[in-house]
Scaffold this motif. Structure first.
Motif, PDB file in Angstrom:
ATOM      1  N   ARG A 188    -118.784  -2.973 -59.435  1.00  0.00           N
ATOM      2  CA  ARG A 188    -119.534  -1.243 -60.147  1.00  0.00           C
ATOM      3  C   ARG A 188    -119.742  -0.564 -59.029  1.00  0.00           C
ATOM      4  NH1 ARG A 188    -122.060  -0.998 -65.755  1.00  0.00           N
ATOM      5  NH2 ARG A 188    -121.912   1.286 -65.168  1.00  0.00           N
ATOM      6  N   ILE A 189    -121.445  -1.225 -58.048  1.00  0.00           N
ATOM      7  CA  ILE A 189    -122.065  -0.219 -57.113  1.00  0.00           C
ATOM      8  C   ILE A 189    -121.129   0.047 -56.036  1.00  0.00           C
ATOM      9  CG2 ILE A 189    -123.803  -0.643 -55.711  1.00  0.00           C
ATOM     10  CD1 ILE A 189    -125.464  -2.666 -57.796  1.00  0.00           C
ATOM     11  N   LEU A 190    -120.054  -0.771 -55.435  1.00  0.00           N
ATOM     12  CA  LEU A 190    -119.712  -0.803 -54.815  1.00  0.00           C
ATOM     13  C   LEU A 190    -118.592   1.095 -55.443  1.00  0.00           C
ATOM     14  CD1 LEU A 190    -118.370  -4.189 -53.357  1.00  0.00           C
ATOM     15  CD2 LEU A 190    -120.092  -2.361 -52.192  1.00  0.00           C
ATOM     16  N   THR A 191    -118.192   1.173 -56.125  1.00  0.00           N
ATOM     17  CA  THR A 191    -117.839   1.805 -56.485  1.00  0.00           C
ATOM     18  C   THR A 191    -117.907   3.011 -56.854  1.00  0.00           C
ATOM     19  OG1 THR A 191    -116.249   0.317 -57.782  1.00  0.00           O
ATOM     20  CG2 THR A 191    -115.602   2.804 -58.595  1.00  0.00           C
ATOM     21  N   PHE A 192    -119.422   3.334 -57.446  1.00  0.00           N
ATOM     22  CA  PHE A 192    -120.151   4.580 -57.489  1.00  0.00           C
ATOM     23  C   PHE A 192    -120.443   4.856 -56.147  1.00  0.00           C
ATOM     24  CE2 PHE A 192    -121.938   2.533 -61.425  1.00  0.00           C
ATOM     25  CZ  PHE A 192    -121.652   3.435 -62.312  1.00  0.00           C
ATOM     26  N   CYS A 193    -120.743   3.501 -54.759  1.00  0.00           N
ATOM     27  CA  CYS A 193    -121.194   3.677 -53.623  1.00  0.00           C
ATOM     28  C   CYS A 193    -120.473   4.687 -52.806  1.00  0.00           C
ATOM     29  CB  CYS A 193    -122.352   2.933 -52.810  1.00  0.00           C
ATOM     30  SG  CYS A 193    -123.697   2.871 -54.018  1.00  0.00           S
ATOM     31  N   GLN A 194    -119.387   5.602 -52.991  1.00  0.00           N
ATOM     32  CA  GLN A 194    -118.010   5.672 -51.762  1.00  0.00           C
ATOM     33  C   GLN A 194    -119.009   6.864 -51.063  1.00  0.00           C
ATOM     34  OE1 GLN A 194    -115.265   3.961 -51.461  1.00  0.00           O
ATOM     35  NE2 GLN A 194    -116.062   2.623 -52.479  1.00  0.00           N
ATOM     36  N   GLY A 195    -119.941   7.299 -51.724  1.00  0.00           N
ATOM     37  CA  GLY A 195    -120.820   8.383 -51.187  1.00  0.00           C
ATOM     38  C   GLY A 195    -122.484   8.054 -50.933  1.00  0.00           C
ATOM     39  N   LEU A 196    -122.768   8.912 -50.374  1.00  0.00           N
ATOM     40  CA  LEU A 196    -124.472   8.249 -50.793  1.00  0.00           C
ATOM     41  C   LEU A 196    -125.388   8.861 -51.946  1.00  0.00           C
ATOM     42  CD1 LEU A 196    -125.627  10.314 -46.872  1.00  0.00           C
ATOM     43  CD2 LEU A 196    -125.480   7.919 -47.400  1.00  0.00           C
ATOM     44  N   LEU A 197    -125.413   7.511 -51.891  1.00  0.00           N
ATOM     45  CA  LEU A 197    -126.527   7.906 -53.174  1.00  0.00           C
ATOM     46  C   LEU A 197    -127.525   6.967 -53.404  1.00  0.00           C
ATOM     47  CD1 LEU A 197    -124.024   6.347 -56.371  1.00  0.00           C
ATOM     48  CD2 LEU A 197    -125.127   8.931 -55.838  1.00  0.00           C
ATOM     49  N   SER A 198    -128.658   7.167 -53.986  1.00  0.00           N
ATOM     50  CA  SER A 198    -129.903   6.467 -53.937  1.00  0.00           C
ATOM     51  C   SER A 198    -130.201   5.406 -54.772  1.00  0.00           C
ATOM     52  CB  SER A 198    -131.069   7.826 -54.778  1.00  0.00           C
ATOM     53  OG  SER A 198    -131.583   7.875 -55.482  1.00  0.00           O
ATOM     54  N   VAL A 199    -130.768   4.498 -53.976  1.00  0.00           N
ATOM     55  CA  VAL A 199    -130.634   3.397 -54.995  1.00  0.00           C
ATOM     56  C   VAL A 199    -131.768   3.938 -56.777  1.00  0.00           C
ATOM     57  CG1 VAL A 199    -132.639   1.043 -55.705  1.00  0.00           C
ATOM     58  CG2 VAL A 199    -131.786   2.345 -53.297  1.00  0.00           C
ATOM     59  N   ALA A 200    -132.251   4.792 -56.416  1.00  0.00           N
ATOM     60  CA  ALA A 200    -132.511   5.987 -58.768  1.00  0.00           C
ATOM     61  C   ALA A 200    -131.315   5.697 -58.877  1.00  0.00           C
ATOM     62  CB  ALA A 200    -133.774   6.567 -58.050  1.00  0.00           C
ATOM     63  N   GLU A 201    -130.650   6.370 -58.245  1.00  0.00           N
ATOM     64  CA  GLU A 201    -129.487   6.903 -58.809  1.00  0.00           C
ATOM     65  C   GLU A 201    -128.059   5.931 -58.893  1.00  0.00           C
ATOM     66  OE1 GLU A 201    -128.449  11.378 -57.241  1.00  0.00           O
ATOM     67  OE2 GLU A 201    -128.532   8.937 -55.637  1.00  0.00           O
ATOM     68  N   VAL A 202    -128.200   4.997 -58.239  1.00  0.00           N
ATOM     69  CA  VAL A 202    -127.382   3.547 -58.768  1.00  0.00           C
ATOM     70  C   VAL A 202    -127.861   3.105 -59.475  1.00  0.00           C
ATOM     71  CG1 VAL A 202    -126.488   1.480 -58.056  1.00  0.00           C
ATOM     72  CG2 VAL A 202    -126.731   3.545 -55.649  1.00  0.00           C
ATOM     73  N   MET A 230    -125.188   2.971 -49.115  1.00  0.00           N
ATOM     74  CA  MET A 230    -122.935   3.770 -49.468  1.00  0.00           C
ATOM     75  C   MET A 230    -122.401   2.256 -48.653  1.00  0.00           C
ATOM     76  SD  MET A 230    -121.246   6.864 -46.522  1.00  0.00           S
ATOM     77  CE  MET A 230    -121.251   6.052 -45.314  1.00  0.00           C
ATOM     78  N   ALA A 231    -120.765   2.366 -49.665  1.00  0.00           N
ATOM     79  CA  ALA A 231    -120.017   1.529 -49.516  1.00  0.00           C
ATOM     80  C   ALA A 231    -119.742   1.320 -48.350  1.00  0.00           C
ATOM     81  CB  ALA A 231    -119.738   1.075 -51.296  1.00  0.00           C
ATOM     82  N   THR A 232    -119.420   0.008 -47.454  1.00  0.00           N
ATOM     83  CA  THR A 232    -118.428  -0.183 -45.467  1.00  0.00           C
ATOM     84  C   THR A 232    -116.782   0.237 -46.350  1.00  0.00           C
ATOM     85  OG1 THR A 232    -118.535  -2.091 -46.393  1.00  0.00           O
ATOM     86  CG2 THR A 232    -120.693  -1.399 -44.947  1.00  0.00           C
ATOM     87  N   ASP A 233    -116.078  -0.100 -45.565  1.00  0.00           N
ATOM     88  CA  ASP A 233    -115.054   0.349 -45.572  1.00  0.00           C
ATOM     89  C   ASP A 233    -114.628  -1.339 -45.692  1.00  0.00           C
ATOM     90  OD1 ASP A 233    -114.428   2.839 -45.288  1.00  0.00           O
ATOM     91  OD2 ASP A 233    -114.135   2.718 -43.004  1.00  0.00           O
ATOM     92  N   ALA A 234    -115.415  -2.089 -46.101  1.00  0.00           N
ATOM     93  CA  ALA A 234    -115.006  -3.692 -45.966  1.00  0.00           C
ATOM     94  C   ALA A 234    -113.876  -3.467 -47.321  1.00  0.00           C
ATOM     95  CB  ALA A 234    -115.777  -4.413 -45.758  1.00  0.00           C
ATOM     96  N   ALA A 235    -112.720  -4.633 -48.015  1.00  0.00           N
ATOM     97  CA  ALA A 235    -112.467  -4.903 -48.627  1.00  0.00           C
ATOM     98  C   ALA A 235    -113.838  -5.682 -50.003  1.00  0.00           C
ATOM     99  CB  ALA A 235    -111.565  -5.890 -48.602  1.00  0.00           C
ATOM    100  N   PHE A 236    -113.526  -5.328 -51.225  1.00  0.00           N
ATOM    101  CA  PHE A 236    -114.054  -6.195 -51.577  1.00  0.00           C
ATOM    102  C   PHE A 236    -113.801  -7.859 -52.640  1.00  0.00           C
ATOM    103  CE2 PHE A 236    -115.029  -1.664 -54.402  1.00  0.00           C
ATOM    104  CZ  PHE A 236    -115.550  -1.255 -53.554  1.00  0.00           C
ATOM    105  N   PRO A 237    -114.834  -8.538 -51.974  1.00  0.00           N
ATOM    106  CA  PRO A 237    -113.878  -9.912 -52.405  1.00  0.00           C
ATOM    107  C   PRO A 237    -113.601 -10.168 -53.789  1.00  0.00           C
ATOM    108  CG  PRO A 237    -116.193 -10.117 -50.963  1.00  0.00           C
ATOM    109  CD  PRO A 237    -115.892  -8.407 -51.597  1.00  0.00           C
ATOM    110  N   ALA A 238    -112.697 -10.718 -54.437  1.00  0.00           N
ATOM    111  CA  ALA A 238    -112.829 -10.804 -55.865  1.00  0.00           C
ATOM    112  C   ALA A 238    -113.367 -11.611 -56.553  1.00  0.00           C
ATOM    113  CB  ALA A 238    -111.344 -12.068 -55.258  1.00  0.00           C
ATOM    114  N   SER A 239    -114.701 -12.230 -55.725  1.00  0.00           N
ATOM    115  CA  SER A 239    -115.281 -13.425 -56.152  1.00  0.00           C
ATOM    116  C   SER A 239    -116.771 -12.693 -56.430  1.00  0.00           C
ATOM    117  CB  SER A 239    -116.283 -14.601 -55.099  1.00  0.00           C
ATOM    118  OG  SER A 239    -116.340 -13.251 -54.192  1.00  0.00           O
TER     119      SER A 239
END
Length: 119
Positions: free
Chosen positions: A53-67, A37-46
């Motif tokens: 895309r991973i951080l966008t998908f992982c706003q909730g819990l996802l398995s590695v296979a789902e990602v 799951m993504a943390t609340d930290a801001a996404f770095p521009a780099s």
């Protein structure tokens, strides 16, 4: 109007380019069942587009296979990308629950008996 199945074109970017040539994470690889799951930290521009895309998908819990399925990349590639995000503090993980070692079925029998008595 035709009934054609949706055809997905493969990415022109090869997996070894996405992982910058890395095939190992440097740590123990994540199990495919590990939840991320993504943390609340801001996404770095780099960030690479795949990291973003991973951080966008992982706003909730996802398995590695789902990602991996969402990205359309093999799980080993996603494991390398997730290890980057974990090291940067942008993803938290919850390892899979290990199977129970105790094989006591007494409680299951009680539940089954209770259900049978109600039918």
């Amino acid at each position: 109007m035709t009934n054609r199945p949706e055809h997905r074109t493969p990415s022109a970017v090869r997996p070894y380019v996405i992982t910058l040539g890395r095939s190992q994470t440097g740590t123990a690889p994540l199990d495919w069942e590990t939840l991320v799951m993504a943390t609340d930290a801001a996404f770095p521009a780099s960030l690479q587009p795949e990291h973003h895309r991973i951080l966008t998908f992982c706003q909730g819990l996802l398995s590695v296979a789902e990602v991996a399925a969402h990205l359309g990349q093999p799980p080993p590639v996603v494991q390398v990308l997730l290890s980057d995000l974990i090291a940067w503090g942008l993803i938290v993980i919850r390892p899979p629950i290990p199977p129970a070692e105790h094989h006591d079925v007494t409680m299951l029998r009680k539940v089954l008996h209770g259900l049978e008595s109600r039918l």
